[in-house]
Motif scaffolding. Structure first.
Motif, PDB file in Angstrom:
ATOM      1  N   THR A   1      34.359  41.718 -26.706  1.00 59.34           N
ATOM      2  CA  THR A   1      34.335  41.117 -25.380  1.00 59.34           C
ATOM      3  C   THR A   1      33.503  39.837 -25.424  1.00 59.34           C
ATOM      4  N   SER A   2      33.417  39.175 -24.285  1.00 62.42           N
ATOM      5  CA  SER A   2      32.603  37.972 -24.181  1.00 62.42           C
ATOM      6  C   SER A   2      31.832  38.002 -22.866  1.00 62.42           C
ATOM      7  N   ARG A   3      30.790  37.186 -22.809  1.00 60.01           N
ATOM      8  CA  ARG A   3      29.954  37.137 -21.612  1.00 60.01           C
ATOM      9  C   ARG A   3      29.500  35.700 -21.388  1.00 60.01           C
ATOM     10  N   LEU A   4      29.546  35.268 -20.121  1.00 60.01           N
ATOM     11  CA  LEU A   4      29.027  33.960 -19.782  1.00 60.01           C
ATOM     12  C   LEU A   4      27.503  34.007 -19.724  1.00 60.01           C
ATOM     13  N   VAL A   5      26.880  32.905 -20.126  1.00 59.65           N
ATOM     14  CA  VAL A   5      25.432  32.809 -20.085  1.00 59.65           C
ATOM     15  C   VAL A   5      25.052  31.468 -19.478  1.00 59.65           C
ATOM     16  N   ASN A   6      24.005  31.461 -18.667  1.00 54.26           N
ATOM     17  CA  ASN A   6      23.529  30.229 -18.046  1.00 54.26           C
ATOM     18  C   ASN A   6      22.022  30.305 -17.881  1.00 54.26           C
ATOM     19  N   ILE A   7      21.297  29.574 -18.716  1.00 57.33           N
ATOM     20  CA  ILE A   7      19.843  29.486 -18.598  1.00 57.33           C
ATOM     21  C   ILE A   7      19.547  28.268 -17.738  1.00 57.33           C
ATOM     22  N   ASP A   8      19.438  28.515 -16.434  1.00 55.17           N
ATOM     23  CA  ASP A   8      19.357  27.442 -15.444  1.00 55.17           C
ATOM     24  C   ASP A   8      17.903  27.118 -15.131  1.00 55.17           C
TER      25      ASP A   8
END
Length: 432
Positions: free
Chosen positions: A139-146
């Motif tokens: 699977t895949s996962r979105l990541v956002n270190i904002d």
């Protein structure tokens, strides 16, 4: 979509700003577009499943690309399509396969230059990190270190006096590697372990990644009367947002003579040659399967494509007040002057006279003005997905967009009226 008081809708522009902020990568952009389409009644279909010919809104996601379409009630197998094409990617700094680096007590992240960014605009910016993590289970996962995580520090003027006489010169390999901490030892796997912790994953869960940096500063209205908008990735999420809003608006209508389509591709900034790019088979495959799912034949497919028109919507150049001589002397598109029609007789843009007539009719129906853009003969002309779409699928294609300043900068600038005027023109075009 349209407002009785005129083409400018502050609500639409504010929604664009939210879309830009929520879309730091192509993967986030298609997720944001899909969320809006879901609210309008569209449903996702898997490419690996059998498709049916039912009416309504549908979309497919593949990586950083989305193709969405709405089949009206009673649409024949040979019903032509009306397509708005755009792209989800923007120039930036992308993380390399072995990201952990550093020297002289600084911990750094190894990055590769994606597309053609204005490198100086990335200096001394607080940068976040976003993208897609591929996991061991498939699977895949979105990541956002904002948050402020990275920074590309510029050399102090005291150590580079020649910048005043020779200009700023940046080596893409040596000068663009961001710092993200202190330490004398480089530990392989540090960045990915950090991302696993930030996203609640276990150590070793991440086996692949597509990560990119972005400036965390939020989009904002600018100017004495707030008549401008400054923000990231307008090239070309401005068009993706307008096209998504337009498709959702027409999906509620009856008796559409065409099948409206949104095609937002990845990898335009580096040539479009990928399975999610405009030079790949994605759009053609989706359109063909739509024809065949409605009981059509190859003859129906040919007839549908022959009557199809695509608007390739991408940002273009507003006349720059400090460099007006770089523009064509008779074509000076202005901010808040309406969308632009992009023309190049050497087919760097796909527009011809017949295409101009289609776009002029859409703008007239929408009640918005439009402007024409051509490059100065002494300047190389850029290009878009337009010529690729026209050549690959044999589809009449017209290049349009919104005029901006600072294209390929970490923050670009457009008129605050123009996004909604573009969206209104796209609604009229999709309506036929």
């Amino acid at each position: 979509m349209r407002t009785p008081s005129g083409p400018f809708d502050r609500g639409h522009t504010e929604d664009l700003m939210s879309f830009l902020a929520a879309s730091p990568s192509p993967y986030h952009a298609v997720a944001s577009a899909a969320e809006r389409l879901e609210k309008a009644g569209f449903r996702q279909v898997e490419e690996t499943d059998a498709w049916d010919g039912t009416t309504g809104g549908k979309y497919v996601l593949r990586g950083g690309a989305i193709v969405a379409w709405y089949v009206p009630e009673g649409a024949a197998a040979n019903t032509p399509f009306r397509i708005v094409g755009a792209h989800t990617d923007s120039p930036n700094l992308r993380v390399k396969p072995q990201p952990d680096a550093g020297a002289h007590g600084w911990r750094q992240i190894a990055v590769e230059i994606y597309g053609g960014p204005l490198l100086n605009s990335w200096l001394d910016r607080d940068l976040g990190l976003a993208g897609r993590l591929s996991l061991r289970d498939g699977t895949s996962r979105l990541v956002n270190i904002d948050r402020p995580l990275l920074r590309v520090p510029q050399l102090a003027i005291h150590m580079d006096r020649s910048v005043h006489t020779d200009g700023l010169k940046l080596d893409k390999q040596k000068h663009m590697q961001p710092i993200w901490g202190l330490g004398d030892d480089v530990h392989e796997g540090d960045l990915i372990r950090f991302l696993e912790e930030e996203t609640g994953l276990g150590e070793g869960d991440v086996t692949g990644w597509d990560l990119m940096t972005y400036a965390i500063e939020a989009p904002a209205f600018l100017g004495r009367d707030r008549e401008l908008v400054a923000g990231p990735r307008m090239d070309n999420l401005l068009s993706v947002h307008a096209a998504t809003a337009a498709l959702a608006a027409v999906a509620a209508q009856e008796d559409l003579p065409y099948i409206p389509v949104l095609a937002a591709f990845d990898h335009e900034e580096n040539g479009s040659q990928s399975d999610t790019g405009a030079d790949g088979p994605l759009l053609g495959t989706v359109l063909e399967r739509s024809v065949f799912a409605r009981g059509g034949s190859y003859e129906d497919r040919a007839r549908a494509f022959a009557g199809t028109v695509c608007l390739s919507s991408d940002t273009g150049h507003a006349v720059h007040p400090n460099y007006a001589e770089r523009h064509d002397p008779t074509h000076h598109p202005r901010a808040n002057g309406g969308p632009i029609l992009k023309v190049n007789v050497n087919n760097r843009y796909a527009t011809d006279g017949a295409g101009r007539a289609v776009f002029a009719a859409a703008c007239d129906k929408a009640g918005v003005p439009f402007q024409s853009f051509v490059s100065n003969n002494a300047m190389p002309c850029g290009t878009t997905i337009g010529p690729i779409t026209a050549a690959r699928h044999g589809i009449k294609t017209v290049d349009i967009g919104v005029a901006i300043l600072s294209m390929h900068s970490v923050r670009e600038l457009c008129g605050a009226d123009d996004p909604h005027m573009l969206a209104n023109a796209l609604v009229a075009f999709l309506e036929g």
